[in-house]
Design an enzyme around this catalytic site. Structure first.
Site, PDB file in Angstrom:
ATOM      1  CB  VAL A 139     -30.541  -7.879  17.493  1.00 19.03           C
ATOM      2  CG1 VAL A 139     -29.427  -7.477  16.532  1.00 19.03           C
ATOM      3  CG2 VAL A 139     -30.978  -9.307  17.211  1.00 19.03           C
ATOM      4  CB  ALA A 140     -26.597  -4.515  19.832  1.00 20.41           C
ATOM      5  CB  ILE A 142     -31.696  -6.842  11.906  1.00 19.28           C
ATOM      6  CG1 ILE A 142     -31.635  -7.119  13.411  1.00 19.28           C
ATOM      7  CG2 ILE A 142     -31.555  -8.153  11.132  1.00 19.28           C
ATOM      8  CD1 ILE A 142     -32.770  -7.982  13.921  1.00 19.28           C
ATOM      9  CE1 TYR A 195     -41.227  -7.050  16.459  1.00 19.55           C
ATOM     10  CE2 TYR A 195     -40.755  -8.558  18.254  1.00 19.55           C
ATOM     11  CZ  TYR A 195     -40.393  -7.972  17.051  1.00 19.55           C
ATOM     12  OH  TYR A 195     -39.204  -8.315  16.453  1.00 19.55           O
TER      13      TYR A 195
END
Length: 258
Positions: free
Chosen positions: A197-198, A25, A164
């Site tokens: 998200v990739a 990201i 997380y």
């Protein structure tokens, strides 16, 4: 004569400090902020990757540089912030993007893993907000802080994310407190909650295979790309968002409505 509306999104003349900017990201965020006119400091533990990205952006006519930082080390954070200020002046934009997202099932997780996750994902952003926030206040020109949390705070995503999501919950709470204490100095603090998200980090995360609600189809199509998250960050960082603080945008391809 009024200015063109898009000028409200220009970051020309601004300095941005982006953690974890060398991968995933972060690359999308760094690239879009640079394209909007900001001089971008890519703060990352992977210094070689940060330098390579900075060189690529500079070759394209943008302004970017790299600074090494370890978010689990307070001394490293303090030194990186001091170096950034000495070399480029006080950043107007801080993006707390860096994070680790390895998975461990709740009943099998260790205290050491909880502490490691929180050191990077929550304690690191606190220290960066403290260090660069002080510099922003001293400069007296306001600023923007954007924190990258997770859509997992709005509902379960996959199993194994206790540490997380817990760390990102701390980050979201920090956003609210920071927005309150820094508002009088013209510094806004907002949060972006990415869904799936990739990124290499997501694909290569350690732990059990992802299993849970996030495996279902998303209403708006395939999972997000880094640029989708970057667009929300760029809005929060821009002059257009001057009266926007303590707000949250979820960029999750519609996951939250399913």
């Amino acid at each position: 004569m009024s200015q063109p509306p898009l000028s409200a999104f220009s970051l020309a003349g601004k300095v941005a400090f982006v953690t974890g900017g060398a991968g995933g990201i972060g690359v999308g965020i760094v690239t879009m902020l640079a394209e909007a006119g900001a001089a971008v400091i890519i703060a990352d533990r992977e210094e070689a990757a940060a330098r390579a990205l900075a060189a690529s952006l500079n070759a394209a006519g943008h302004i970017a540089t790299a600074i090494a930082v370890d978010l689990a080390d307070e001394a490293s954070i303090v030194a990186a912030c001091a170096e950034a200020i000495a070399r480029f002046g006080t950043p107007w934009i801080l993006v707390n993007n860096a994070g680790i997202q390895d998975r461990a099932l709740l009943l099998e997780a260790s205290a050491a893993e909880w502490d490691r996750m929180n050191a990077v994902n929550a304690r690191g952003p606190f220290l960066l907000t403290r260090e660069l926030g002080k510099a922003m206040v001293e400069k007296g020109e306001g600023g923007r802080i954007v924190n990258i949390a997770t859509a997992g705070l709005r509902g379960s995503v996959v199993k194994g994310l206790a540490a997380y999501v817990g760390s990102k919950g701390s980050l979201l709470a920090l956003s609210g407190i920071s927005a309150y204490e820094l508002a009088e100095h013209g510094i806004t603090v907002n949060t972006v909650m990415p869904g799936a998200v990739a990124t290499p980090g997501a694909r290569n995360a350690k732990g059990p295979a992802p299993d849970g609600p996030a495996r279902r189809a998303l209403p708006l199509g395939p999972i997000c790309e880094p640029a989708d998250i970057a667009a929300a960050v760029t809005f929060f960082a821009s002059p257009a968002a001057r009266y926007v603080t303590n707000q949250v945008i979820a960029v999750d391809a519609g996951f939250s409505v399913t």
